[in-house]
Each structure stands twice: as structure tokens, then as C-alpha cells.
Motif scaffolding. Structure first.
Motif, PDB file in Angstrom:
ATOM      1  N   GLU A  23       0.829  -1.195   0.000  1.00 31.41           N
ATOM      2  CA  GLU A  23       0.000   0.000   0.000  1.00 31.41           C
ATOM      3  C   GLU A  23       0.879   1.267   0.000  1.00 31.41           C
ATOM      4  O   GLU A  23       0.643   2.217  -0.753  1.00 31.41           O
ATOM      5  CB  GLU A  23      -0.917  -0.016   1.242  1.00 31.41           C
ATOM      6  CG  GLU A  23      -1.961   1.079   1.289  1.00 31.41           C
ATOM      7  CD  GLU A  23      -2.976   0.970   0.164  1.00 31.41           C
ATOM      8  OE1 GLU A  23      -3.286  -0.161  -0.255  1.00 31.41           O
ATOM      9  OE2 GLU A  23      -3.452   2.026  -0.318  1.00 31.41           O
ATOM     10  N   GLY A  24       1.939   1.223   0.823  1.00 33.55           N
ATOM     11  CA  GLY A  24       2.840   2.364   0.919  1.00 33.55           C
ATOM     12  C   GLY A  24       3.520   2.638  -0.418  1.00 33.55           C
ATOM     13  O   GLY A  24       3.590   3.787  -0.880  1.00 33.55           O
ATOM     14  N   ALA A  25       4.012   1.570  -1.064  1.00 29.73           N
ATOM     15  CA  ALA A  25       4.697   1.723  -2.341  1.00 29.73           C
ATOM     16  C   ALA A  25       3.749   2.303  -3.370  1.00 29.73           C
ATOM     17  O   ALA A  25       4.108   3.191  -4.156  1.00 29.73           O
ATOM     18  CB  ALA A  25       5.235   0.365  -2.804  1.00 29.73           C
ATOM     19  N   ALA A  26       2.489   1.820  -3.359  1.00 29.55           N
ATOM     20  CA  ALA A  26       1.501   2.309  -4.320  1.00 29.55           C
ATOM     21  C   ALA A  26       1.233   3.800  -4.106  1.00 29.55           C
ATOM     22  O   ALA A  26       1.099   4.571  -5.069  1.00 29.55           O
ATOM     23  CB  ALA A  26       0.213   1.504  -4.189  1.00 29.55           C
ATOM     24  N   GLU A  27       1.177   4.204  -2.827  1.00 34.37           N
ATOM     25  CA  GLU A  27       0.993   5.628  -2.514  1.00 34.37           C
ATOM     26  C   GLU A  27       2.109   6.454  -3.131  1.00 34.37           C
ATOM     27  O   GLU A  27       1.888   7.509  -3.728  1.00 34.37           O
ATOM     28  CB  GLU A  27       1.021   5.841  -0.993  1.00 34.37           C
ATOM     29  CG  GLU A  27      -0.278   5.538  -0.249  1.00 34.37           C
ATOM     30  CD  GLU A  27      -1.448   6.353  -0.755  1.00 34.37           C
ATOM     31  OE1 GLU A  27      -1.258   7.578  -1.007  1.00 34.37           O
ATOM     32  OE2 GLU A  27      -2.543   5.784  -0.918  1.00 34.37           O
ATOM     33  N   VAL A  29       4.280   5.632  -5.633  1.00 32.46           N
ATOM     34  CA  VAL A  29       4.318   5.621  -7.098  1.00 32.46           C
ATOM     35  C   VAL A  29       3.158   6.439  -7.655  1.00 32.46           C
ATOM     36  O   VAL A  29       3.314   7.209  -8.594  1.00 32.46           O
ATOM     37  CB  VAL A  29       4.276   4.179  -7.632  1.00 32.46           C
ATOM     38  CG1 VAL A  29       4.198   4.167  -9.146  1.00 32.46           C
ATOM     39  CG2 VAL A  29       5.494   3.410  -7.149  1.00 32.46           C
ATOM     40  N   HIS A  30       2.008   6.232  -7.041  1.00 27.56           N
ATOM     41  CA  HIS A  30       0.805   6.948  -7.408  1.00 27.56           C
ATOM     42  C   HIS A  30       0.530   6.880  -8.914  1.00 27.56           C
ATOM     43  O   HIS A  30       0.540   7.892  -9.612  1.00 27.56           O
ATOM     44  CB  HIS A  30       0.882   8.409  -6.948  1.00 27.56           C
ATOM     45  CG  HIS A  30      -0.473   9.028  -6.894  1.00 27.56           C
ATOM     46  ND1 HIS A  30      -1.403   8.702  -5.939  1.00 27.56           N
ATOM     47  CD2 HIS A  30      -1.060   9.946  -7.692  1.00 27.56           C
ATOM     48  CE1 HIS A  30      -2.502   9.368  -6.149  1.00 27.56           C
ATOM     49  NE2 HIS A  30      -2.330  10.127  -7.215  1.00 27.56           N
ATOM     50  N   PHE A  34      -0.120   0.782 -10.940  1.00 26.74           N
ATOM     51  CA  PHE A  34       0.337   0.097  -9.719  1.00 26.74           C
ATOM     52  C   PHE A  34      -0.653   0.362  -8.600  1.00 26.74           C
ATOM     53  O   PHE A  34      -0.417   1.188  -7.726  1.00 26.74           O
ATOM     54  CB  PHE A  34       1.754   0.551  -9.354  1.00 26.74           C
ATOM     55  CG  PHE A  34       2.366  -0.228  -8.215  1.00 26.74           C
ATOM     56  CD1 PHE A  34       1.843  -1.470  -7.838  1.00 26.74           C
ATOM     57  CD2 PHE A  34       3.457   0.270  -7.516  1.00 26.74           C
ATOM     58  CE1 PHE A  34       2.401  -2.187  -6.796  1.00 26.74           C
ATOM     59  CE2 PHE A  34       4.017  -0.442  -6.465  1.00 26.74           C
ATOM     60  CZ  PHE A  34       3.497  -1.671  -6.119  1.00 26.74           C
ATOM     61  N   PRO A  35      -1.785  -0.322  -8.625  1.00 25.52           N
ATOM     62  CA  PRO A  35      -2.818  -0.092  -7.609  1.00 25.52           C
ATOM     63  C   PRO A  35      -2.379  -0.608  -6.241  1.00 25.52           C
ATOM     64  O   PRO A  35      -1.590  -1.540  -6.155  1.00 25.52           O
ATOM     65  CB  PRO A  35      -4.009  -0.888  -8.135  1.00 25.52           C
ATOM     66  CG  PRO A  35      -3.414  -1.958  -8.972  1.00 25.52           C
ATOM     67  CD  PRO A  35      -2.155  -1.386  -9.561  1.00 25.52           C
ATOM     68  N   GLY A  36      -2.885   0.007  -5.211  1.00 30.47           N
ATOM     69  CA  GLY A  36      -2.543  -0.403  -3.857  1.00 30.47           C
ATOM     70  C   GLY A  36      -3.368  -1.593  -3.387  1.00 30.47           C
ATOM     71  O   GLY A  36      -4.319  -2.022  -4.049  1.00 30.47           O
ATOM     72  N   ALA A  37      -2.997  -2.108  -2.211  1.00 29.58           N
ATOM     73  CA  ALA A  37      -3.648  -3.296  -1.653  1.00 29.58           C
ATOM     74  C   ALA A  37      -5.137  -3.064  -1.433  1.00 29.58           C
ATOM     75  O   ALA A  37      -5.968  -3.914  -1.767  1.00 29.58           O
ATOM     76  CB  ALA A  37      -2.962  -3.687  -0.356  1.00 29.58           C
TER      77      ALA A  37
END
Lengths: 249, 242
Positions: A23-27, A29-30, A34-37
Motif C-alpha cells: 500500500e505504501g509503495a503504491a501511494e 508511485v501513485h 500500480f494499484p494499492g492493496a
């Protein structure tokens, strides 16, 4: 029991950590790619609710079950026969080596060409890819059968069926288990490729569609559902079966 | 139940070596006859082909020159006690015994046999849980479970302590008297041979053949007497040197 609980807690924490990192990585990259969990889990629930996911999962599982059954039954018969008969072994060994090294993709393409984009071709391709490993494993098991016990069975004139059921099968059961587990692991991977190439339903087909639409959220959601089913079968079916069969040890 | 007369005429039994070299001749020119219900000991040094001979008689080994004749021409029902017990490790003691029983055998027969060999308590155990002596007793019970015409015993009492071996010998005699059969006992223990057998066949070192025989007409109870036993042992000893 407390140790078991501690292990379970450890595993849960580790999983939560993975989700958090994701989730953090997705935030960070935004990106739509690359959708978050949280987004993926939401999609997963939606797809479950509207029945789409289950429909495709069902199609894939049926193919897996059919291919697995065919490969195990045919492969075991051939493998056991090769273990018992030297002539048959000499005859078939190089064929088996050839099929062991033939990529599953090639088998799938050839069968689709010869049989058309049919269910039989799909299931056949998956089964054929797995077949040689079953043959080799069961041949190994048959060669390792205990000779002293076999002599005992002959001296007591046990009939074919009793000998097979009580003397041969129990000695082969570890090999059946190895063949099932390694075979299933292989089938899970191949079945998606085969679906992607020539079917219009199933997880593999859907993955292809999502790839073309760049729908990464659904793509990951379907993949996760698939992994969950694989693990459920490994832990829910194969492990308990193994424990039951090897109880006498 | 029918007991069996046995005639052995084995011209040669050879184990082929690698690439035709190093072949071993295990038996050569072995002739013998065992009467119905006789308790016959095959006595000889280790490696003289005694186990090979039992396997031939049991019909496990068919690659030999010669002939084995069973009384009445039909193949007898064989109970075989191997040197190592050879129980199926993945079946319980009771299942091991039920496995060899004839179809339609009395279901209580297995329990009765287990009782006779003192294994009622261990009936539901897997063989890995049994001591050496218990496993031998289970193997003995299994041999009797087929209601054998012909009982083959391949050094069934080796590697047991003396007391356990003695108890097992008594057990064997009890079982044989309850269920008469032609018995062939392979042994390299002279005392065991003279205490148990009606007749001893002395085998030569490999390649095995019959060197001589020694009937023992004295009833078994009288052989408990130490001086009688010594006399029998001396007689067997002199047979070996001639």
C-alpha cells in the motif's frame, strides 16, 4: 499449542506487513498501473459479488481437475508398468525423456492446431505436460519396492488384488504424493498459459483481457484469488491426505 | 487340511554373476525326502544355500535345475517364517495376519492365533512398535494363519536372547502339535536342531548338498535331559566329521 499460536501470529504479522508495504509503495508511485492493496482487495470483493470471478475460477479449476486426473491415472499406469517391465522401460524411456523436455507451450500450440481451439486440446495439453513427471516418479517408486516383502507375498500366494492393494500401493503412496504435489504445482502454471492461448473463459483468459485493457487492478485481484485457491487445496486436501497415508510411520 | 510329503531333487541352483563372471553355485546334487508331518531340520554352516533351498520349496525361486515334488502333485499351502519377520509395516499386526488368511476364513481365527502367541494386546499396533521377539511371534502366527500343509522356518530364532528363543521354540512346538504340518526348519544351531527335529539333514558348505541324515526317535520331552542332549549333540558332531 502456544507455539502454534505464536507461529500463526507471526505469519499474520508478516502478511499484514507485506500488505502495508504494498500500500505504501503504491501511494509513493501513485500510478494507475500500480494499484494499492486496498484498491485491489475492493476489486476482488466486487468481482466475487458479481459472479464474474467465480465463473472463471470455476472453468480453470475444472480444467485443472480433469488434466490432473488424466495425467495421474495414465502416468501412474505407464510408470508402474515401466518399473516392472524392463522391455517396456527400454521402449518408452526415450519417449519420456523427449516429452519431459518438450516445453508446455509447444505442446499447447501443437494440440490447438491439430484439435482446434477446443476443451479437449486445452485439457490434453496440460495433462501431457505433466504426464512424464508422473511416469518417472512412479517408475522410481516401483523400482524401489521391497524385494523381501514381495517374496513374502509370493510365498503366501496372495492374489493379484490383495498384493496390489496391501503390498504395492502402500509402498507407492509416497510417490503418488510427490507426483501429485509437484504435478499440481506445474499444472497451476501451465493451465493459465493454455487458457490464454486458446480459451474464452478461465483465469488465464481473463488475465489476457486485463493485460490488453491495462486493467491492473483486476489482473492482480484475479491472480490473488487464484493463489488463494491453490493454497487452500495444498493445505486443505494434500497435507491432510499425506498425514493419513503416512500414519504408520 | 492335508499335510504334505516332499521330495527334493535339485541338480543345480546357480546365481548368475555380472556379465557371466562370478557366478555362484548355491546348491548342487541335493536330494532329500521329507515325510508327511515330519519335523525336519536342515542343519549346515552359514552360506550353504539353506535359505535358497527354502525359497525354491516355497515356489518363490523357480530358476533352478531339478524338481521339487509335493505329495499329491498339487502345490501345498505354505506357511513361511523368514529370518527377518517381513511384516507389512503399514498394516497392523491383526491386518498382517488377516491378509494371508484364505477367503472365508473364520474371522475369529486371527484373534485366536494372536492369543496363542501372546499378542492380543498388540493386535492393533503397527509392526514398528513391536520388539524383536514380538515381531517374530507375529510372523509365526501369520505362517499358521494360512493353515499350512508345509511350514518353512528360516532360522526363526536367531538374534533373540536365549530365554526368548526358548519360549518361542516351545510356542512353535505347541502350535505344530495343535495344527500338524510338514515342517522344515533351517538352522545352524546344533542344539536347536537336536531339541526340535524328528530328523536332521546335514548340509555341506556351498554348493549345498545333503551330507548325511540323523533320525531322532527319542520323544522331545526326554531330550530336556542334559545327558541325552549331550549324546545327541555328539552324534551330530560325529556325523559332521565323517
Amino acid at each position: 499449542m502456544t507455539r502454534f499460536r505464536a507461529a500463526l501470529a507471526g505469519r499474520a504479522i508478516s502478511l499484514l506487513l507485506l500488505l502495508a508495504l504494498w500500500e505504501g509503495a503504491a501511494e509513493l508511485v501513485h500510478s494507475r498501473l500500480f494499484p494499492g492493496a486496498v484498491a485491489v482487495l475492493g476489486t476482488l470483493i466486487d468481482e466475487l459479488a458479481n459472479g464474474e470471478l467465480l465463473h472463471h475460477l470455476d472453468a480453470t479449476l475444472l480444467r485443472v481437475a480433469a488434466a490432473f486426473t488424466v495425467a495421474m491415472v495414465v502416468g501412474s499406469v505407464i510408470g508402474i508398468a515401466m518399473g516392472f517391465s524392463r522391455a517396456l522401460d527400454t521402449l518408452l524411456d526415450s519417449w519420456i525423456v523427449l516429452f519431459l523436455n518438450l516445453p508446455a507451450l509447444v505442446i499447447a500450440v501443437l494440440l490447438y492446431i491439430w484439435l482446434g481451439l477446443t476443451e479437449a486440446a486445452a485439457v490434453g495439453a496440460v495433462a501431457l505436460s505433466k504426464l512424464p513427471t508422473v511416469v518417472v516418479t512412479l517408475r522410481e517408486g516401483t523400482r524401489a519396492l521391497d524385494r523381501d516383502i514381495a517374496a513374502m507375498a509370493r510365498s503366501f500366494r496372495l492374489g493379484f488384488w490383495r498384493r496390489f492393494r496391501h503390498v504395492v500401493l502402500p509402498q507407492l503412496s509416497p510417490y503418488f504424493l510427490i507426483a501429485s504435489r509437484s504435478g499440481l504445482a506445474l499444472i497451476w502454471k501451465i493451465v493459465l498459459v493454455v487458457e490464454l492461448l486458446g480459451r474464452s473463459d478461465g483465469i488465464g483468459y481473463e488475465i489476457q483481457v486485463f493485460f490488453q485493457l491495462f486493467d491492473i487492478r483486476r489482473l492482480i485481484a484475479y491472480a490473488l484469488a487464484f493463489v488463494a485457491v491453490v493454497l487452500a487445496i495444498e493445505w486443505g486436501v494434500l497435507l491432510p491426505l499425506e498425514r493419513r497415508l503416512l500414519r504408520w510411520r | 487340511m492335508m499335510t504334505t510329503e516332499l521330495t527334493l531333487d535339485i541338480a543345480e541352483k546357480r546365481y548368475p554373476g555380472e556379465n557371466g563372471r562370478g557366478a555362484v553355485i548355491a546348491l548342487k546334487g541335493l536330494r532329500a525326502r521329507v515325510s508327511p508331518n515330519e519335523f525336519c531340520a536342515l542343519f549346515g554352516p552359514s552360506g550353504c544355500g539353506k535359505s535358497t533351498l527354502l525359497n525354491i520349496i516355497a515356489g518363490i525361486d523357480r530358476s533352478f535345475l531339478g524338481k521339487v515334488g509335493y505329495g499329491g502333485g498339487r502345490i501345498p499351502c505354505v506357511g513361511y517364517v523368514f529370518q527377518n519377520p517381513r511384516l507389512l509395516p503399514w498394516r497392523t499386526v491383526r491386518e498382517n495376519i488377516e491378509l494371508v488368511q484364505r477367503r472365508g476364513a473364520d474371522p475369529r481365527a486371527a484373534d485366536e492365533l494372536l492369543g496363542q502367541v501372546g499378542l492380543s494386546e498388540a493386535a492393533e499396533s503397527y509392526p514398528a512398535r513391536l520388539s524383536g521377539g514380538m515381531a517374530r511371534r507375529a510372523s509365526l502366527a501369520r505362517a499358521f494363519a494360512v493353515e499350512p500343509d508345509l511350514l518353512l522356518l528360516d532360522e526363526p530364532f536367531v538374534s533373540l536372547d536365549a530365554a526368548a528363543a526358548d519360549r518361542l521354540r516351545e510356542l512353535l512346538l505347541r502350535l505344530v502339535s495343535a495344527q500338524p504340518a510338514t515342517v522344515l526348519l533351517v538352522t545352524h544351531d546344533a542344539e536347536e536342531a537336536v531339541t526340535l527335529a524328528d530328523r536332521i539333514l546335514l548340509l555341506s558348505p556351498a554348493p549345498g548338498r545333503v551330507l548325511g541324515e540323523m533320525p531322532i526317535p527319542i520323544p522331545r520331552e526326554e531330550r530336556q535331559n542334559r545327558s541325552t542332549l549331550e549324546k545327541l549333540l555328539a552324534e551330530l558332531g560325529s556325523l559332521r566329521t565323517t
